[in-house]
Design an enzyme around this catalytic site. Structure first.
Site, PDB file in Angstrom:
ATOM      1  N   GLU A   7       0.797  -1.124  -0.376  1.00 41.33           N
ATOM      2  CA  GLU A   7      -0.002  -0.003  -0.053  1.00 41.33           C
ATOM      3  C   GLU A   7       0.995   1.643   0.041  1.00 41.33           C
ATOM      4  OE1 GLU A   7      -3.259  -0.112   2.496  1.00 41.33           O
ATOM      5  OE2 GLU A   7      -3.541   2.007   2.455  1.00 41.33           O
ATOM      6  N   LYS A  46     -13.616   8.531  -2.992  1.00 41.43           N
ATOM      7  CA  LYS A  46     -13.041   8.978  -0.368  1.00 41.43           C
ATOM      8  C   LYS A  46     -15.069   9.143  -0.873  1.00 41.43           C
ATOM      9  CE  LYS A  46     -10.989  11.810   2.105  1.00 41.43           C
ATOM     10  NZ  LYS A  46     -10.041  12.483   2.816  1.00 41.43           N
ATOM     11  N   CYS A  76      -8.828   7.809   3.657  1.00 43.91           N
ATOM     12  CA  CYS A  76      -8.573   9.027   5.231  1.00 43.91           C
ATOM     13  C   CYS A  76      -9.862   8.950   6.345  1.00 43.91           C
ATOM     14  CB  CYS A  76      -8.038   9.879   4.521  1.00 43.91           C
ATOM     15  SG  CYS A  76      -7.279  10.894   5.743  1.00 43.91           S
TER      16      CYS A  76
END
Ligand SMILES: NC(=O)CCC(=O)C(=O)O
Length: 300
Positions: free
Chosen positions: A52, A124, A165
């Site tokens: 990652e 996201k 995030c």
């Protein structure tokens, strides 16, 4: 009706190595790509089969100019990830990068398989909005459009859920990934000094412990001399299903490699059968997309 767990496919190996590349990022994209390629090669050579990374500076001022058209095939970052994944026969969680699509900008993470193909693309879902006067004010929605779909993908190492995030703050998303059979949730992230110190560790462990699965986070490295007032927290980590830290970086550039043993999930779930203790008569998880599609949704 509560979401019923989907049994995941069982890959051959129970154990595999995951590498987290906590990289310095500069406004010069070619430099970031070249560094990421070199570190990916080194991680693969060290035996990691899942890697990652983070490959772009997190700054609302510069993100738009870094936008790449992934679907249109004009993405130097994804081209590099595909090339390395295919050459090294590894899976790469390559996020996140600003994606340009239909005149909009998304914060996007691509998962690349060992054949070099994009297996899933996560946009996201939860845009970061924060206003703590005198400390930090940021509105991602001024720059980005939110994604619309949770992302779960079957890879060579097993079924994985993806968040970016701020997505980590929403326990329902992690619960949904667990109910769809993920053994691991990957969160490429760029937490900051204001919320990172208090909450970063706590949230990763919470998502892992609540769902009895592995959680991986990957951040850029902190640049103490950065001109941006958004200072990166760092501390990329691999957390196990009992909340244990398997490996973690500090705030500087680092490649940390840890082992995921998927059999630990079954052991923990037998030791502590939370799923059986759940009170469906009092509360339930509703997986809206899965129910409206009427079938299992997995991006493999
Ligand atoms: N860029 C982000 O999504 C940061 C999220 C964050 O710091 C938080 O506290 O949430």
């Amino acid at each position: 009706m509560a979401a019923v767990s989907i049994p995941p496919p069982q890959p051959n190996a129970t154990k595999y190595k995951v590498a987290l590349l906590q990289l310095p990022v500069s406004p010069r994209k070619e430099e970031n790509i070249a560094r990421a390629r070199a570190r990916l090669d080194a991680a693969a050579a060290a035996g990691a089969t899942l890697v990652e990374i983070w490959n772009c500076p997190y700054s609302m001022e510069t993100l738009p100019s870094h936008g790449e058209d992934i679907d249109g095939g004009a993405s130097p970052s994804v081209s590099m990830l595909s090339e390395v994944a295919a050459r090294r026969r590894i899976t790469i969680v390559g996020g996140s990068i600003p994606e340009r699509s239909s005149g909009r900008l998304f914060n996007t993470c691509c998962v690349i398989g060992p054949d070099g193909q994009i297996k899933a693309k996560h946009r996201k879902l939860h845009l970061f909005e924060i206003d703590i006067p005198g400390d930090i004010t940021l509105r991602e929605s001024d720059t980005f459009t939110a994604g619309q779909e949770p992302t779960i993908v079957d890879t060579d190492v097993g079924r994985i859920g993806i968040g970016i995030c701020h997505d980590i703050r929403f326990p329902e998303l992690a619960m949904l990934y667990r109910s769809r059979g993920a053994h691991l949730i990957c969160y490429p992230s760029a937490f900051n000094m204001s919320t990172g110190q208090l909450l970063w560790d706590l949230m990763q462990k919470s998502r892992a412990v609540d769902n009895q699965l592995f959680v991986v986070t990957c951040s850029p490295a902190r640049d103490p001399n950065a001109e941006s007032d958004y200072m990166i927290w760092g501390h990329s980590s691999l957390i196990g299903p009992f909340g244990e830290v398997i490996t973690a970086a500090g705030h500087e550039e680092a490649t940390v490699i840890g082992e995921i043993d998927r059999s630990m999930i079954q052991t923990i779930r037998e030791n502590l059968p939370l799923e059986m203790q759940r009170r469906d008569d009092l509360y339930q998880l509703v997986d809206v997309r899965r129910e409206s599609s009427g079938h299992e949704t997995c991006a493999a």
